[in-house]
Design an enzyme around this catalytic site. Structure first.
Site, PDB file in Angstrom:
ATOM      1  CE1 TYR A 131      -3.158  -3.027   0.225  1.00 22.49           C
ATOM      2  CE2 TYR A 131      -3.478  -2.374   2.347  1.00 22.49           C
ATOM      3  CZ  TYR A 131      -3.757  -3.356   1.354  1.00 22.49           C
ATOM      4  OH  TYR A 131      -4.523  -4.322   1.491  1.00 22.49           O
ATOM      5  CG  ASP A 190      -0.090 -20.020   0.767  1.00 24.53           C
ATOM      6  OD1 ASP A 190       0.764 -19.705   1.543  1.00 24.53           O
ATOM      7  OD2 ASP A 190      -0.024 -20.524  -0.143  1.00 24.53           O
ATOM      8  CG  ASP A 206      -6.150  -4.837   4.981  1.00 20.78           C
ATOM      9  OD1 ASP A 206      -7.421  -4.736   5.408  1.00 20.78           O
ATOM     10  OD2 ASP A 206      -6.388  -4.194   3.878  1.00 20.78           O
ATOM     11  CE  LYS A 226       2.502 -17.278  -1.707  1.00 25.14           C
ATOM     12  NZ  LYS A 226       1.953 -18.361  -1.542  1.00 25.14           N
ATOM     13  CG  ASP A 244     -11.305  -7.611   7.456  1.00 24.42           C
ATOM     14  OD1 ASP A 244     -10.870  -6.868   8.044  1.00 24.42           O
ATOM     15  OD2 ASP A 244     -12.057  -7.150   6.328  1.00 24.42           O
TER      16      ASP A 244
HETATM   17 MG    MG Z   1      -9.371  -3.880   6.212  1.00 27.35          MG
END
Ligand code: MG
Ligand code: NAI
Length: 358
Positions: free
Chosen positions: A138, A222, A246, A189, A250
């Protein structure tokens, strides 16, 4: 005379308005009980401001909140304004210049809340996810050329720096060390992304040498989703990149019962700038104005803010009040399968603060 904590309140959009108002009521009740003082300065930045002024916040906005002790943030996002405009125009416009590079997200199953995981009753799931919050995927590096033409090209480049990775690793190792299990999982990763993620792994190993008392392991992102779901008790503190954390946070919020409960802190550890505290959830326009937004995520967020402000006793009192309320299913909002309103939950938490004689 007690020195007041100066808080910049930015409720933003949708249910952000509802939950921040509830959070301020609860903090005022707590201040009365604990002999603290808060002064709240309110900023009406967000999508409504954007419709009037063409920007999410004024050009001198950062200067207006720079000297506050903390920022109490709701959510941004509206159906008629593109999400990248709202997110970059307000939330990231604060996080990045204030160098809030550590995004800290505690997750556990509060009393009375049922995890969707069949084998988890509570103690098996107690995590803190540390998200790198200043660079990576980001960072905003990239571009788009030949718009709309067949030869159109668009890139979002993940940018990692040695300084940026080292500081988030140090923060995560130190946080892991402060928790009873002293256990850290570094998410990566580096099998598929062979430049920045390999550097990420190398720096993790270097920083680990400074924390010999912390047990740590490495996990591909993963595989991490499976481990969180199938063996949650093997995790404690977790560090991951901006994008990976991120998504994982969640998932963590869902496994802990509801997005409406989950808190987060955007921390500038050096305290050169104010840190920002917000519930994880967004502006939830599907339930805006109905009075049923779950304010618990905002209350839990307020405990993180109190800890940061050096008020651990008040933070603990608020957390006890939250847990007393979640333990009672008649005080669950619809996202938790109940029928309670924001008002009822807020009143119950205020009553629990007042009635707690510890
Ligand atoms: Mg979020
Ligand atoms: P969302 O988090 O707003 O909502 C997802 C679902 O969870 C909805 O069904 C909503 O009703 C429910 N929900 C969320 N918080 C709740 C609460 N406190 N109580 C009860 N139910 C709750 O995510 P969504 O729908 O993807 O995004 C809506 C807007 O919010 C978008 O514009 C998005 O960009 C923005 N957003 C902003 C964030 C922020 O400001 N930090 C974070 C996430 C999304």
């Amino acid at each position: 005379m007690v020195r007041p904590h100066r808080i910049a309140a930015i409720p933003g959009d949708g249910i952000g308005q509802e939950v921040i108002a509830a959070g301020i009521e609860v903090l005022e009740a707590l201040a009365e009980r604990e002999g603290l003082r808060f002064t709240f300065d309110h900023f009406d930045w967000g999508s409504a401001y954007y419709r009037r002024h063409g920007v999410m916040m004024p050009a001198d906005g950062l200067a207006a909140i720079r000297d506050h002790d903390a920022i109490f943030f709701g959510a941004v996002g509206a159906p008629d304004v593109p999400d990248h405009v709202t997110l970059w125009g307000l939330r990231l416009a604060i996080c990045q210049p204030f160098d809030q590079y550590a995004n800290v997200r505690p997750t556990r199953i509060l009393p009375g809340i049922t995890s969707p995981l069949r084998n988890v009753s509570g103690p098996e799931l107690d995590w803190v996810i540390v998200r790198e919050n200043s660079e990576g995927e980001y960072a905003g590096v990239g571009g788009r050329v030949h718009r709309g033409l067949p030869e159109e090209v668009a890139t979002d480049v993940s940018m990692m720096t040695r300084a940026g990775v080292a500081r988030i690793m140090r923060y995560a190792f130190a946080l892991a060390r402060s928790r009873p299990r002293k256990l850290l999982t570094v998410v990566t990763k580096s099998n598929a992304q062979r430049h920045a993620m390999v550097m990420w792994d190398e720096i993790a190993a270097e920083v680990a040498a400074e924390f010999p008392d912390v047990t740590w392991d490495k996990m591909l992102v993963d595989a991490m989703t499976m481990r969180m779901t199938l063996r949650p008790e093997t995790l404690d503190t977790v560090v991951a990149t901006n994008l990976h954390a991120d998504i994982l946070s969640d998932l963590a919020a869902a496994l802990a019962g509801s997005l409406g409960i989950a808190p987060t802190a955007n921390i500038n550890p050096e305290r050169r700038f104010p840190s920002m505290f917000e519930p994880i959830h967004g502006s939830a326009f599907d339930i805006t104005g109905k009075g049923i937004a779950n304010p618990i995520g905002t209350f839990w967020t307020a405990t993180l803010m109190l800890d940061h402000l050096g008020e651990p006793r008040a933070a603990a009192r608020l957390m006890r009040a939250i847990e007393r309320v979640t333990a009672d299913p008649s005080l669950h909002t619809p996202d938790l399968g109940g029928q309670a309103t924001t008002r009822q939950v807020t009143d119950a938490v205020v009553a629990a603060i007042r009635g707690d004689n510890a």
